[in-house]
Enzyme design. Structure first.
Site, PDB file in Angstrom:
ATOM      1  N   SER A  21       0.827  -1.284   0.033  1.00 45.93           N
ATOM      2  CA  SER A  21      -0.027  -0.062  -0.055  1.00 45.93           C
ATOM      3  C   SER A  21       0.823   1.366  -0.037  1.00 45.93           C
ATOM      4  O   SER A  21       1.961   1.390   0.508  1.00 45.93           O
ATOM      5  CB  SER A  21      -0.915   0.172   1.308  1.00 45.93           C
ATOM      6  OG  SER A  21      -1.541   1.471   1.446  1.00 45.93           O
ATOM      7  N   TYR A  39      -2.715   0.043   9.583  1.00 43.36           N
ATOM      8  CA  TYR A  39      -2.905  -0.629   8.412  1.00 43.36           C
ATOM      9  C   TYR A  39      -1.459  -0.447   7.678  1.00 43.36           C
ATOM     10  O   TYR A  39      -0.688  -1.501   7.098  1.00 43.36           O
ATOM     11  CB  TYR A  39      -4.006  -0.146   7.630  1.00 43.36           C
ATOM     12  CG  TYR A  39      -4.051  -0.269   6.148  1.00 43.36           C
ATOM     13  CD1 TYR A  39      -4.194  -1.667   5.764  1.00 43.36           C
ATOM     14  CD2 TYR A  39      -3.673   0.571   5.189  1.00 43.36           C
ATOM     15  CE1 TYR A  39      -4.333  -2.049   4.354  1.00 43.36           C
ATOM     16  CE2 TYR A  39      -3.655   0.111   3.837  1.00 43.36           C
ATOM     17  CZ  TYR A  39      -3.964  -1.161   3.733  1.00 43.36           C
ATOM     18  OH  TYR A  39      -3.859  -1.298   2.125  1.00 43.36           O
ATOM     19  N   LYS A  85     -17.561  -1.091   1.422  1.00 40.22           N
ATOM     20  CA  LYS A  85     -16.568  -0.430   2.220  1.00 40.22           C
ATOM     21  C   LYS A  85     -16.949   0.481   3.143  1.00 40.22           C
ATOM     22  O   LYS A  85     -16.087   1.018   4.292  1.00 40.22           O
ATOM     23  CB  LYS A  85     -15.330  -0.161   1.450  1.00 40.22           C
ATOM     24  CG  LYS A  85     -14.635  -1.360   0.832  1.00 40.22           C
ATOM     25  CD  LYS A  85     -13.673  -0.855  -0.363  1.00 40.22           C
ATOM     26  CE  LYS A  85     -12.457  -0.112   0.164  1.00 40.22           C
ATOM     27  NZ  LYS A  85     -11.550  -0.943   1.225  1.00 40.22           N
TER      28      LYS A  85
END
Length: 327
Positions: A113, A142, A183
């Site tokens: 990411s 994350y 989401k």
């Protein structure tokens, strides 16, 4: 067979759709949970579904039947605060799959990411060296979980350890497109804004709390999910390409540009309101992200990335404005 973990999620289900169109034999590993997440894969032909809790045992029974593992499964919420859960769902399963792919000589593509870059002060170069990775400071759990695995891979390579025959970590930037509807607050601003735009209402964007950026002028590298899928398919077809790669367009655009493109695609007059960025995320807010795409290009990828306007036009016209918005 091709295993797609997180195959019912946003990016994963788009990969599954493309593989299904190719006629591949696809195994999906994911939780469908409550709600409409199942619709993300309803149009695809899938050979089997695996509960993530049973994945490791399933792998050892089917190791000779797999020709690739595409690992998109993880907690993707940048707001997650449970560190133990992040390790359980993100870091440890990825490490297990890496070891399995290495031992069984299976190509392995996994989701990293752009959140690994933190506030961006260390740049956005997908340098795989341990020294370069050590300079990055993710702003949330994350991003840290993805960064921890990238560093694990870099350490394995630096000490000459065995790796999968092909491996690729993809540092996804701001991905948007069909099948992100489950989401919630993590949906793209496009998906969140469209219902208001279609109803003729104003879109709400965050004010800037940085004097270098005007309200709505915060910049992101927004990349259409279909273009991300094209990169994954290219990697599957080009087994000599391995490495950690940025996956964006290489061109940062503002949230105001994004909102304007949604209004244009919906053929509605532009109305934008600005509100303060919530204090709980204000100190972790990125004002600029832009992928350096030279490494992927140097590896041989020659595909084009849609402009923000073209991607949003396709998304709105062919999905969000339809009764059935799923791919």
């Amino acid at each position: 067979m091709i295993l797609v973990t997180g195959g019912a999620g946003f990016i994963g289900s788009n990969i599954v759709a493309a593989l299904s169109e190719r006629g591949e034999k696809i195994i999906v590993c994911d939780w469908l949970e409550q709600g409409d997440k199942w619709k993300n894969i309803a149009k695809s032909t899938i050979a089997d579904f695996i509960d993530p809790d049973n994945l490791e045992s399933w792998l050892h029974k089917n190791d000779s039947r797999l020709r690739a593992i595409i690992h998109m499964g993880a907690i993707s919420a940048t707001t997650e605060t449970d560190g133990d859960l992040i390790l359980k769902r993100n870091f440890r399963p990825t490490k297990m799959l890496w070891r399995f792919a290495t031992d069984n000589k299976i190509p392995f593509i996994y989701a990293s990411s752009a959140a690994t870059y933190g506030d961006g002060t260390a740049g956005f170069d997908d340098d795989m060296s341990e020294a370069a990775l050590a300079k990055l400071q993710p702003l949330n759990l994350y991003g840290w979980s993805k960064h921890a695995f990238d560093k694990f891979v870099a350490r394995e390579i630096s000490r000459g350890a065995m790796t999968p025959p092909q491996w690729a970590g993809l540092k996804f930037f701001n991905v948007y497109g069909p099948n992100e509807y489950h989401k919630g607050s993590m949906k793209s601003v496009i998906a969140q804004s469209y219902p208001k735009v279609a109803a003729g209402e104003a879109v709400t964007l965050f004010k800037s709390h940085n004097p270098d950026y005007e309200d709505g002028g915060q910049l992101r590298d927004f990349v259409y999910v279909k273009d991300c899928v094209d990169v994954v398919l290219w990697l599957l077809d080009n087994g000599s390409a391995s490495g950690l790669f940025n996956l964006g367009t290489g061109k940062a655009r503002s949230f105001k540009d994004l909102a304007s493109a949604v209004f244009t695609a919906a053929n509605k007059p532009e109305k934008i309101n600005y509100v303060d960025t919530p204090e709980q995320i204000r100190d972790k807010y990125q004002y600029f992200t832009e992928a350096n795409m030279q490494k992927l290009r140097a590896a041989g990828f020659g595909g084009n990335f849609r402009s923000l306007e073209d991607g949003i036009s396709d998304y709105v016209t062919n999905y969000l404005a339809k009764d059935d918005p799923y791919r």
